[in-house]
Design an enzyme around this catalytic site. Structure first.
Site, PDB file in Angstrom:
ATOM      1  N   LYS A  13       0.836  -1.215   0.000  1.00 44.91           N
ATOM      2  CA  LYS A  13       0.000   0.000   0.000  1.00 44.91           C
ATOM      3  C   LYS A  13       0.866   1.258   0.000  1.00 44.91           C
ATOM      4  O   LYS A  13       0.684   2.155  -0.815  1.00 44.91           O
ATOM      5  CB  LYS A  13      -0.937   0.025   1.226  1.00 44.91           C
ATOM      6  CG  LYS A  13      -1.838  -1.193   1.338  1.00 44.91           C
ATOM      7  CD  LYS A  13      -2.722  -1.132   2.571  1.00 44.91           C
ATOM      8  CE  LYS A  13      -1.993  -1.217   3.906  1.00 44.91           C
ATOM      9  NZ  LYS A  13      -1.337  -2.524   4.165  1.00 44.91           N
ATOM     10  N   ARG A  88      -9.550   0.656   9.060  1.00 45.66           N
ATOM     11  CA  ARG A  88      -9.109  -0.715   9.306  1.00 45.66           C
ATOM     12  C   ARG A  88     -10.148  -1.513  10.092  1.00 45.66           C
ATOM     13  O   ARG A  88      -9.902  -2.679  10.392  1.00 45.66           O
ATOM     14  CB  ARG A  88      -7.827  -0.665  10.117  1.00 45.66           C
ATOM     15  CG  ARG A  88      -6.603  -1.288   9.437  1.00 45.66           C
ATOM     16  CD  ARG A  88      -5.454  -0.968  10.356  1.00 45.66           C
ATOM     17  NE  ARG A  88      -4.244  -1.650  10.146  1.00 45.66           N
ATOM     18  CZ  ARG A  88      -3.158  -1.118   9.585  1.00 45.66           C
ATOM     19  NH1 ARG A  88      -3.209   0.074   9.031  1.00 45.66           N
ATOM     20  NH2 ARG A  88      -2.041  -1.785   9.559  1.00 45.66           N
ATOM     21  N   ARG A 127      11.495  -5.792   5.217  1.00 45.16           N
ATOM     22  CA  ARG A 127      11.183  -4.368   4.990  1.00 45.16           C
ATOM     23  C   ARG A 127      12.129  -3.476   5.787  1.00 45.16           C
ATOM     24  O   ARG A 127      12.430  -3.736   6.955  1.00 45.16           O
ATOM     25  CB  ARG A 127       9.738  -4.087   5.395  1.00 45.16           C
ATOM     26  CG  ARG A 127       9.396  -2.609   5.416  1.00 45.16           C
ATOM     27  CD  ARG A 127       7.912  -2.344   5.360  1.00 45.16           C
ATOM     28  NE  ARG A 127       7.154  -2.903   6.464  1.00 45.16           N
ATOM     29  CZ  ARG A 127       5.815  -2.890   6.503  1.00 45.16           C
ATOM     30  NH1 ARG A 127       5.116  -2.366   5.520  1.00 45.16           N
ATOM     31  NH2 ARG A 127       5.189  -3.417   7.531  1.00 45.16           N
ATOM     32  N   ARG A 160      11.343  -1.889  11.499  1.00 45.37           N
ATOM     33  CA  ARG A 160      10.312  -1.675  12.518  1.00 45.37           C
ATOM     34  C   ARG A 160      10.293  -2.828  13.513  1.00 45.37           C
ATOM     35  O   ARG A 160      10.451  -3.987  13.131  1.00 45.37           O
ATOM     36  CB  ARG A 160       8.931  -1.546  11.848  1.00 45.37           C
ATOM     37  CG  ARG A 160       8.673  -0.183  11.270  1.00 45.37           C
ATOM     38  CD  ARG A 160       7.464  -0.131  10.364  1.00 45.37           C
ATOM     39  NE  ARG A 160       6.297  -0.836  10.875  1.00 45.37           N
ATOM     40  CZ  ARG A 160       5.149  -0.960  10.216  1.00 45.37           C
ATOM     41  NH1 ARG A 160       5.020  -0.418   9.008  1.00 45.37           N
ATOM     42  NH2 ARG A 160       4.135  -1.609  10.728  1.00 45.37           N
ATOM     43  N   ARG A 171      -0.744  -9.672  13.165  1.00 47.56           N
ATOM     44  CA  ARG A 171      -1.339  -8.592  12.357  1.00 47.56           C
ATOM     45  C   ARG A 171      -2.216  -9.155  11.234  1.00 47.56           C
ATOM     46  O   ARG A 171      -3.263  -8.594  10.916  1.00 47.56           O
ATOM     47  CB  ARG A 171      -0.234  -7.685  11.807  1.00 47.56           C
ATOM     48  CG  ARG A 171       0.309  -6.760  12.902  1.00 47.56           C
ATOM     49  CD  ARG A 171       1.749  -6.338  12.690  1.00 47.56           C
ATOM     50  NE  ARG A 171       1.938  -5.584  11.477  1.00 47.56           N
ATOM     51  CZ  ARG A 171       3.116  -5.397  10.891  1.00 47.56           C
ATOM     52  NH1 ARG A 171       4.217  -5.938  11.431  1.00 47.56           N
ATOM     53  NH2 ARG A 171       3.209  -4.688   9.809  1.00 47.56           N
TER      54      ARG A 171
END
Ligand code: ADP
Ligand code: ADP
Length: 213
Positions: A13, A88, A127, A160, A171
């Protein structure tokens, strides 16, 4: 143009939003990025959100809705925006409708990025995020030109704390139970478009622009 980018954590996204805002002159509004800014600044919201984020859980709706309400009232959001990571939950989607209605506005498109769970884990674990602009690189799939440095603005890249395999599984579970129903909420309006989110970032971007018409 008012758009919602929708999909599981790591679907791309943010990556796609960064590309699109470079073409359309509208801001990317990422609730994850805004929450991380609050945490870095040590605001009461940042302190409250910390435990939820670190455990891969959703931050309570009332906090998120107030935060987005403030953001949408800023000048740059007047011309349109890409919502990335919001809404969300169904209550967040209902609240967004309320905010838009006050302004006589509506959402033009909900773009759903479809990516299988197996790809998601590899994407999130590799990431590396820019501290200053939130842009995401990937150690293998989208490496920066200079190690540890963001291609977009030269900011410092970091991993992160919630980008571990165990946290991603939590998640994904949150996504299935609380977030996936949001797509059905918009479905009946005929504004949802599904995009295959696997393959080269450029190819996904091509499909995404096709879906925007
Ligand atoms: P990702 O890009 O991997 O989907 P985000 O940066 O969007 O992750 O979100 C990171 C964390 O911030 C989430 O796990 C959640 O704790 C919190 N968060 C972000 N947006 C929302 C939201 N709209 N509602 C509730 N929690 C949110
Ligand atoms: P989201 O905002 O949905 O959580 P990101 O845009 O941060 O997802 O992307 C998650 C990770 O996957 C990042 O490391 C990014 O570089 C990488 N990525 C994004 N798109 C692709 C793609 N099409 N193929 C492989 N990796 C991708």
């Amino acid at each position: 143009m008012r758009l919602i980018f929708f999909g599981p954590p790591g679907a791309g996204k943010g990556t796609q939003a960064k590309r699109l805002i470079a073409e359309l002159d509208i801001p990317q509004i990422s609730t994850g990025d805004i929450l991380r800014q609050h945490r870095r600044a040590g605001t009461p919201l940042g302190v409250e959100a910390q435990g939820y984020m670190d455990n891969g859980k959703l931050v309570p709706d009332d906090l998120i809705i107030a935060m987005v309400g403030e953001r949408l009232a800023e000048d740059d959001a007047g011309v349109g925006y890409i919502l990335d990571g919001f809404p969300r939950t169904v209550p967040q989607a209902v609240a967004l409708d309320g905010l838009l209605k006050q302004r006589g506005q509506s959402i033009d498109r909900v773009l759903v990025l479809r990516v299988p769970d197996t790809n998601i884990i590899a994407r999130v674990v590799g990431r590396r995020v820019c501290k200053s602009c939130g842009n995401a690189h990937h150690v293998e799939f989208n490496p920066p030109k200079v190690d540890g440095v963001c291609d977009l603005d030269g900011g410092e890249l970091y991993q992160r704390a919630d980008d571990t395999e165990a946290k991603v599984r939590v998640r994904l579970d949150e996504y299935t139970h609380n977030t996936a129903p949001v797509a059905a909420y918009y479905e009946q309006r005929g504004i949802v478009r599904e995009i295959a989110g696997v393959g080269l970032i450029d190819d996904v971007f091509g499909r995404l622009k096709g879906a925007l018409g």
